[in-house]
Motif scaffolding. Structure first.
Motif, PDB file in Angstrom:
ATOM      1  N   ARG A   1     -10.206  29.962  24.180  1.00  0.00           N
ATOM      2  CA  ARG A   1     -10.696  31.348  24.150  1.00  0.00           C
ATOM      3  C   ARG A   1     -10.311  32.303  23.186  1.00  0.00           C
ATOM      4  O   ARG A   1     -11.074  33.189  22.860  1.00  0.00           O
ATOM      5  CB  ARG A   1     -10.461  31.707  25.466  1.00  0.00           C
ATOM      6  CG  ARG A   1     -11.060  33.218  26.119  1.00  0.00           C
ATOM      7  CD  ARG A   1     -10.674  33.463  27.455  1.00  0.00           C
ATOM      8  NE  ARG A   1     -10.712  32.445  28.447  1.00  0.00           N
ATOM      9  CZ  ARG A   1     -11.833  32.105  29.107  1.00  0.00           C
ATOM     10  NH1 ARG A   1     -13.009  32.461  28.768  1.00  0.00           N
ATOM     11  NH2 ARG A   1     -11.897  31.270  30.021  1.00  0.00           N
ATOM     12  N   GLU A   2      -8.929  32.098  22.908  1.00  0.00           N
ATOM     13  CA  GLU A   2      -8.573  33.172  21.883  1.00  0.00           C
ATOM     14  C   GLU A   2      -7.725  32.087  20.828  1.00  0.00           C
ATOM     15  O   GLU A   2      -6.874  31.456  21.136  1.00  0.00           O
ATOM     16  CB  GLU A   2      -7.325  34.012  22.822  1.00  0.00           C
ATOM     17  CG  GLU A   2      -8.011  35.135  23.368  1.00  0.00           C
ATOM     18  CD  GLU A   2      -6.924  36.018  24.018  1.00  0.00           C
ATOM     19  OE1 GLU A   2      -5.910  36.109  23.411  1.00  0.00           O
ATOM     20  OE2 GLU A   2      -7.344  36.617  25.463  1.00  0.00           O
TER      21      GLU A   2
ATOM     22  N   LEU B   1     -16.691  27.848  13.412  1.00  0.00           N
ATOM     23  CA  LEU B   1     -17.967  28.007  13.914  1.00  0.00           C
ATOM     24  C   LEU B   1     -18.019  26.841  14.882  1.00  0.00           C
ATOM     25  O   LEU B   1     -18.862  27.084  15.713  1.00  0.00           O
ATOM     26  CB  LEU B   1     -18.916  27.933  12.638  1.00  0.00           C
ATOM     27  CG  LEU B   1     -18.946  29.367  12.137  1.00  0.00           C
ATOM     28  CD1 LEU B   1     -20.222  29.062  11.062  1.00  0.00           C
ATOM     29  CD2 LEU B   1     -19.683  30.601  12.830  1.00  0.00           C
ATOM     30  N   TYR B   2     -17.389  25.833  14.759  1.00  0.00           N
ATOM     31  CA  TYR B   2     -17.456  24.829  15.947  1.00  0.00           C
ATOM     32  C   TYR B   2     -16.797  25.234  17.322  1.00  0.00           C
ATOM     33  O   TYR B   2     -16.932  24.693  18.390  1.00  0.00           O
ATOM     34  CB  TYR B   2     -16.721  23.598  15.436  1.00  0.00           C
ATOM     35  CG  TYR B   2     -17.382  22.611  14.563  1.00  0.00           C
ATOM     36  CD1 TYR B   2     -18.007  21.447  15.171  1.00  0.00           C
ATOM     37  CD2 TYR B   2     -17.316  22.790  13.381  1.00  0.00           C
ATOM     38  CE1 TYR B   2     -18.716  20.739  14.345  1.00  0.00           C
ATOM     39  CE2 TYR B   2     -18.206  21.963  12.494  1.00  0.00           C
ATOM     40  CZ  TYR B   2     -19.013  21.039  13.123  1.00  0.00           C
ATOM     41  OH  TYR B   2     -19.693  20.211  12.112  1.00  0.00           O
ATOM     42  N   LEU B   3     -16.013  26.458  17.227  1.00  0.00           N
ATOM     43  CA  LEU B   3     -15.260  26.767  18.472  1.00  0.00           C
ATOM     44  C   LEU B   3     -16.232  27.701  19.286  1.00  0.00           C
ATOM     45  O   LEU B   3     -15.847  29.002  19.326  1.00  0.00           O
ATOM     46  CB  LEU B   3     -13.799  27.437  18.017  1.00  0.00           C
ATOM     47  CG  LEU B   3     -13.197  26.783  17.172  1.00  0.00           C
ATOM     48  CD1 LEU B   3     -11.876  27.485  16.739  1.00  0.00           C
ATOM     49  CD2 LEU B   3     -12.638  25.366  17.627  1.00  0.00           C
ATOM     50  N   LYS B   4     -17.181  27.267  19.891  1.00  0.00           N
ATOM     51  CA  LYS B   4     -18.304  27.919  20.689  1.00  0.00           C
ATOM     52  C   LYS B   4     -17.586  28.829  21.707  1.00  0.00           C
ATOM     53  O   LYS B   4     -18.231  29.685  22.137  1.00  0.00           O
ATOM     54  CB  LYS B   4     -19.319  26.797  20.976  1.00  0.00           C
ATOM     55  CG  LYS B   4     -19.877  26.232  19.958  1.00  0.00           C
ATOM     56  CD  LYS B   4     -20.744  27.087  18.996  1.00  0.00           C
ATOM     57  CE  LYS B   4     -21.512  26.127  18.201  1.00  0.00           C
ATOM     58  NZ  LYS B   4     -21.833  27.012  16.924  1.00  0.00           N
ATOM     59  N   SER B   5     -16.550  28.384  22.323  1.00  0.00           N
ATOM     60  CA  SER B   5     -16.090  29.154  23.501  1.00  0.00           C
ATOM     61  C   SER B   5     -15.235  30.398  23.333  1.00  0.00           C
ATOM     62  O   SER B   5     -14.930  31.141  24.296  1.00  0.00           O
ATOM     63  CB  SER B   5     -15.179  28.159  24.279  1.00  0.00           C
ATOM     64  OG  SER B   5     -14.083  27.665  23.574  1.00  0.00           O
ATOM     65  N   LEU B   6     -14.911  30.442  21.774  1.00  0.00           N
ATOM     66  CA  LEU B   6     -13.838  31.480  21.272  1.00  0.00           C
ATOM     67  C   LEU B   6     -14.557  32.849  21.611  1.00  0.00           C
ATOM     68  O   LEU B   6     -15.439  33.232  21.453  1.00  0.00           O
ATOM     69  CB  LEU B   6     -13.812  31.383  19.863  1.00  0.00           C
ATOM     70  CG  LEU B   6     -12.720  31.752  18.938  1.00  0.00           C
ATOM     71  CD1 LEU B   6     -11.499  31.185  19.885  1.00  0.00           C
ATOM     72  CD2 LEU B   6     -12.628  31.381  17.552  1.00  0.00           C
ATOM     73  N   GLU B   7     -13.494  33.635  22.255  1.00  0.00           N
ATOM     74  CA  GLU B   7     -13.847  35.069  22.494  1.00  0.00           C
ATOM     75  C   GLU B   7     -13.043  36.010  21.892  1.00  0.00           C
ATOM     76  O   GLU B   7     -13.794  37.167  21.702  1.00  0.00           O
ATOM     77  CB  GLU B   7     -13.679  35.290  23.992  1.00  0.00           C
ATOM     78  CG  GLU B   7     -14.599  34.491  25.011  1.00  0.00           C
ATOM     79  CD  GLU B   7     -14.384  34.979  26.312  1.00  0.00           C
ATOM     80  OE1 GLU B   7     -13.560  35.822  26.772  1.00  0.00           O
ATOM     81  OE2 GLU B   7     -14.700  34.185  27.430  1.00  0.00           O
TER      82      GLU B   7
END
Length: 163
Positions: free
Chosen positions: A77-78, A95-101
């Motif tokens: 997430r972070e 860009l692979y970290l789709k869940s990143l907020e």
């Protein structure tokens, strides 16, 4: 996946995990700030721990070459990469970290062109950057594509220069 001697020593000395069965696969907050972790050690971590709510790697030895290891994560997430030797070369892997907020890239070499590309992260709510030079057209592109994302440039909220 079995331990190499080097990885086993890493887990035992850094975290007191003597066997791989003791290493959690999920963790809430992993604060590794100012710990001198290397690219290889980041790979050890992400090959075992697959879900991390918040990963703080600020001010470590990890650089662009360590960024592919982040793709091992199923969820994050972070991610905080402040004051690290990270450049636009890292963007493809981020860009692979789709869940990143939340993504903190302050005091790195990520340019406004890199910021523009990060607009493809679907869940990003906060992006903190300090590009070497300001290119308002790239920053405005980011905000146009991601109006729901707070863009902080040089530690100040960025608002589009276009009305």
């Amino acid at each position: 996946m079995s331990f190499s001697k080097k990885e086993k020593r890493f887990w035992k000395t850094k975290f007191s995990f003597g066997s791989k069965s003791n290493i959690p696969t999920e963790i809430e907050h992993f604060n590794l700030r100012d710990e001198s972790f290397t690219n290889e050690e980041l790979c050890f971590i992400t090959s075992r721990i697959r879900r991390i709510e918040r990963l703080d790697l600020d001010n470590n030895l990890i650089d662009d070459d360590g960024m592919p290891c982040l793709q091992n994560l199923e969820f994050i997430r972070e991610l905080r990469l402040k004051s690290m030797n990270i450049s636009d070369r890292a963007i493809d892997h981020l860009l692979y970290l789709k869940s990143l907020e939340l993504l903190h890239l302050g005091s790195t070499e990520v340019t406004c062109g890199g910021v523009k590309r990060l607009s493809d992260l679907p869940n990003l709510k906060t992006l903190i950057v300090s590009p070497p030079e300001i290119d308002e057209s790239s920053l405005d592109h980011f905000l146009k594509k991601r109006p729901d994302c707070e863009l902080i440039v040089n530690y100040k909220p960025y608002k589009s220069s276009k009305p």
